[in-house]
Design an enzyme around this catalytic site. Structure first.
Site, mmCIF file in Angstrom:
data_model
loop_
_atom_site.group_PDB
_atom_site.id
_atom_site.type_symbol
_atom_site.label_atom_id
_atom_site.label_comp_id
_atom_site.label_asym_id
_atom_site.label_seq_id
_atom_site.Cartn_x
_atom_site.Cartn_y
_atom_site.Cartn_z
ATOM 1 N N HIS A 100 0.848 -1.200 0.000
ATOM 2 C CA HIS A 100 0.000 0.000 0.000
ATOM 3 C C HIS A 100 0.875 1.238 0.000
ATOM 4 C CE1 HIS A 100 0.754 -1.288 4.142
ATOM 5 N NE2 HIS A 100 0.766 0.005 4.469
ATOM 6 N N HIS A 102 0.934 5.164 1.268
ATOM 7 C CA HIS A 102 0.297 6.170 2.124
ATOM 8 C C HIS A 102 0.309 7.513 1.409
ATOM 9 C CE1 HIS A 102 0.467 3.984 6.097
ATOM 10 N NE2 HIS A 102 1.410 3.316 5.454
HETATM 11 P P1 5GP Z 1 2.054 0.253 7.363
HETATM 12 O O1 5GP Z 1 2.763 0.483 8.663
HETATM 13 O O2 5GP Z 1 1.829 -1.221 7.098
HETATM 14 O O3 5GP Z 1 2.682 0.972 6.211
HETATM 15 O O4 5GP Z 1 0.642 0.943 7.538
HETATM 16 C C1 5GP Z 1 -0.544 0.255 7.746
HETATM 17 C C2 5GP Z 1 -1.654 1.287 7.838
HETATM 18 O O5 5GP Z 1 -2.888 0.624 7.727
HETATM 19 C C3 5GP Z 1 -1.676 2.070 9.151
HETATM 20 O O6 5GP Z 1 -1.578 3.466 8.874
HETATM 21 C C4 5GP Z 1 -3.023 1.695 9.767
HETATM 22 O O7 5GP Z 1 -3.639 2.772 10.446
HETATM 23 C C5 5GP Z 1 -3.819 1.239 8.569
HETATM 24 N N1 5GP Z 1 -4.841 0.255 8.859
HETATM 25 C C6 5GP Z 1 -4.695 -0.873 9.627
HETATM 26 N N2 5GP Z 1 -5.859 -1.560 9.659
HETATM 27 C C7 5GP Z 1 -6.742 -0.871 8.887
HETATM 28 C C8 5GP Z 1 -8.112 -1.101 8.547
HETATM 29 O O8 5GP Z 1 -8.759 -2.072 8.941
HETATM 30 N N3 5GP Z 1 -8.696 -0.161 7.737
HETATM 31 C C9 5GP Z 1 -8.016 0.929 7.273
HETATM 32 N N4 5GP Z 1 -8.695 1.782 6.492
HETATM 33 N N5 5GP Z 1 -6.727 1.167 7.586
HETATM 34 C C10 5GP Z 1 -6.104 0.280 8.389
#
Ligand code: 5GP
Ligand code: ZN
Length: 152
Positions: A100, A102
Site C-alpha cells: 500500500h 500512504h
Molecule cells: P504500514 O505500517 O503497514 O505501512 O501501515 C498500515 C496502515 O494501515 C496504518 O496506517 C493503519 O492505520 C492502517 N490500517 C490498519 N488496519 C486498517 C483497517 O482495517 N482499515 C483501514 N482503512 N486502515 C487500516
C-alpha cells in the site's frame, strides 16, 4: 486473496472502509488511524507484500494513480502539502503485509518532523556504499538497461 489479510478483506467488502476511489487495479480508502485528516491508502487489489514482490504490471500503474489521488486529496482537505510513503518490510515500519502507498496530507505547522541524517559519513563510506549498490545494479537488476551506461 490471502488468508486473514485485512486489506484483502477491505477489497472483498468483508471489512468496511471509507473508500474514496476504486478501479480495476486499485482501491483507495481513508486510513483508519490517520496521521492527518485525509490520510489515505492506495491498495492494489491483488495481494502481494510490498515493492520487493510487486508485479511489474502493477508498479507501472502506481505513479499515475498516486498523482491523481494526491491532487484530489490535497484539494479535498485543503492541505498545504502531502507526503507519499511506502513502508517495505518490518524494519521499515510495514505493519500490514499487503502492499500500500500512504498519501498523507500535510498542513503548515502540523508538528510532524522528518527523519534526520545521522551524519559522520566519510568520502570512503560514500564510495563503499555507492560501489555496493552499483555492483548489484550492474550485475542483476538492470542487466539489459540503459543504466549500464553509468560509470562502473
Ligand atoms: P504500514 O505500517 O503497514 O505501512 O501501515 C498500515 C496502515 O494501515 C496504518 O496506517 C493503519 O492505520 C492502517 N490500517 C490498519 N488496519 C486498517 C483497517 O482495517 N482499515 C483501514 N482503512 N486502515 C487500516
Ligand atoms: Zn492482501
Amino acid at each position: 486473496m490471502a488468508n486473514n489479510c485485512i486489506f484483502c478483506k477491505i477489497i472483498t467488502g468483508e471489512i468496511p472502509a471509507y473508500k474514496i476511489y476504486e478501479d480495476n487495479d486499485f482501491l483507495v480508502t481513508l486510513d483508519i488511524n490517520p496521521v492527518n485528516q485525509g490520510h489515505s491508502l492506495v491498495i492494489p487489489k491483488i495481494h502481494f507484500v510490498n515493492i520487493f514482490d510487486a508485479p511489474e504490471e502493477i508498479t507501472a500503474k502506481i505513479g499515475p494513480i498516486v498523482k491523481k489521488l494526491a491532487q484530489a486529496i490535497k484539494a479535498g482537505v485543503k492541505a498545504d502539502g502531502l507526503n507519499v510513503v511506502i513502508n517495505n518490510d518490518q524494519a521499515a515500519g510495514q505493519l500490514v503485509p499487503h502492499a500500500h502507498v500512504h498519501l498523507i496530507p500535510r498542513f503548515e505547522g502540523d508538528g510532524f518532523t522528518h527523519w534526520h541524517g545521522k551524519g559522520g559519513e566519510t568520502p570512503a563510506d560514500f564510495a563503499n556504499t555507492q560501489n555496493s549498490i552499483k555492483k548489484v545494479i550492474l550485475s542483476h537488476i538492470f542487466q539489459d538497461s540503459i543504466l549500464l551506461a553509468i560509470d562502473s
